[in-house]
Design a protein around this motif. Structure first.
Motif, PDB file in Angstrom:
ATOM      1  N   THR A   2       0.828  -1.207   0.000  1.00 53.25           N
ATOM      2  CA  THR A   2       0.000   0.000   0.000  1.00 53.25           C
ATOM      3  C   THR A   2       0.866   1.263   0.000  1.00 53.25           C
ATOM      4  O   THR A   2       0.486   2.279  -0.597  1.00 53.25           O
ATOM      5  N   GLN A   3       2.033   1.191   0.653  1.00 54.45           N
ATOM      6  CA  GLN A   3       2.942   2.336   0.621  1.00 54.45           C
ATOM      7  C   GLN A   3       3.467   2.575  -0.798  1.00 54.45           C
ATOM      8  O   GLN A   3       3.594   3.721  -1.253  1.00 54.45           O
ATOM      9  N   TYR A 143      -4.434   0.956   3.851  1.00 61.85           N
ATOM     10  CA  TYR A 143      -3.168   1.703   3.837  1.00 61.85           C
ATOM     11  C   TYR A 143      -2.790   2.163   5.250  1.00 61.85           C
ATOM     12  O   TYR A 143      -1.610   2.162   5.617  1.00 61.85           O
TER      13      TYR A 143
END
Length: 322
Positions: A2-3, A143
């Motif tokens: 997600t990063q 996230y």
């Protein structure tokens, strides 16, 4: 992952509108990450004690746990009608538990804990996504709480598992296997988000029921997990209750009518193919049922039965023919 998506794609751009501070993160995000982590830990430990088929049957009670979790957190009121709907699921799972051949209390308690923590996580995520304060989509919520979950997993692993492990253990499993496992787990979370966005939660529900059924039969065929007739009966009740709980009587009638019309139309256009499909389904069901019965029989019984059949065949055809 997600990063990386946040840095190199526009998928998570809506996160910039979320008023996230350190205090808000501790209050709203960390509890979700902790429940997610505990759900994963308990869920994985269960596989050391119980069969895949039985675990999947127990997971049918997750909607019941979610119902009580949302009521306890004040998200949705608890009503007697809904309780009546989910009671059928509980009855089915209880019957399946009594029919379990390899019942282990430790594994059962781990799975129970995993279901409770998963229900709390889903209830907390629902409260987060429906909150007027944040207005974040599911992928943005992932996230935020995925790092909290990863940190807690790492802490537990440092205390419990890493002292007993070496790189030889990881190499024996396979680095590629672990990498693919992690990628599939992430892809599952992402695909759920996009599936709901492109279709509806109804499609997700039906896909989940199909997945449950396939997992039970796959565990019978691949892992040779023994499943008793009582388990099949109990799981069928739980599965029926699960579908009724998620769809409701009205939606089930509409879907049945639409399916009947579509099947009749397909039969009129391709009658031969329709008969082949029916024949194929019957063959697959018989194969799965016989495979499940065969896997539950003792090896000595199967061996003796095979010798008996061979002897009878030999008397009819002659020893050389047999």
């Amino acid at each position: 992952m997600t990063q990386i998506m946040a840095r190199f794609t526009h998928t998570l751009d809506s996160r910039k509108k979320v008023p996230m501070t350190g205090r808000v993160y501790l209050r709203a995000i960390v509890p979700i990450g902790a429940c997610f982590s505990l759900s994963l830990i308990c869920g994985n430990l269960t596989y050391l004690y119980l069969s895949v088929a039985f675990i999947q049957m127990l997971k049918a009670t997750t909607p019941v746990a979610v119902l009580f979790a949302t009521a306890a957190l004040g998200i949705e009121p608890l009503n007697t009608k809904t309780l009546g709907n989910v009671a059928l699921i509980v009855i089915g799972v209880v019957i399946a538990s009594f029919g379990e051949i390899k019942f282990v209390l430790t594994g059962f308690l781990f799975q129970l804990g995993g279901i409770v923590f998963e229900a709390l996580r889903l209830a907390l995520v629902q409260r987060l996504l429906s909150s007027a304060e944040f207005k974040m989509d599911p992928l943005v919520s992932l996230y935020y709480f995925a790092p909290a979950c990863a940190v807690m997993n790492a802490i537990v692993a440092l205390v419990v598992e890493i002292p007993k492990m070496s790189f030889d253990d990881i190499a024996r499993v396979g680095y590629l296997t672990l990498l693919l496992n992690a990628f599939i787990a992430f892809a599952l979370n992402v695909s759920v988000v996009f599936l709901i966005g492109r279709t509806s939660s109804l499609v997700l529900t039906l896909s989940g029921v199909l997945k449950d059924i396939l997992l039970v039969f796959a565990s019978i065929l691949i892992f040779r997990d023994p499943v008793s007739g009582l388990q099949f009966f109990g799981y069928s009740i739980a599965l029926g209750g699960l579908i009724y709980y998620k769809l409701g009587a009205g939606k089930l009638k509409d879907l049945a009518a639409q399916g009947q019309m579509a099947w009749a139309d397909y039969g009129a256009r391709r009658p031969v193919m329709r008969k082949l499909i029916i024949f194929g389904i019957v063959i697959v069901v018989l194969f799965l049922v016989l495979g499940g019965i065969g896997s539950s029989l003792p090896k000595d019984y199967v061996k003796d039965t095979g010798n008996f059949a061979k002897g009878k065949l030999g008397s009819l055809l002659g020893e050389k023919g047999s």
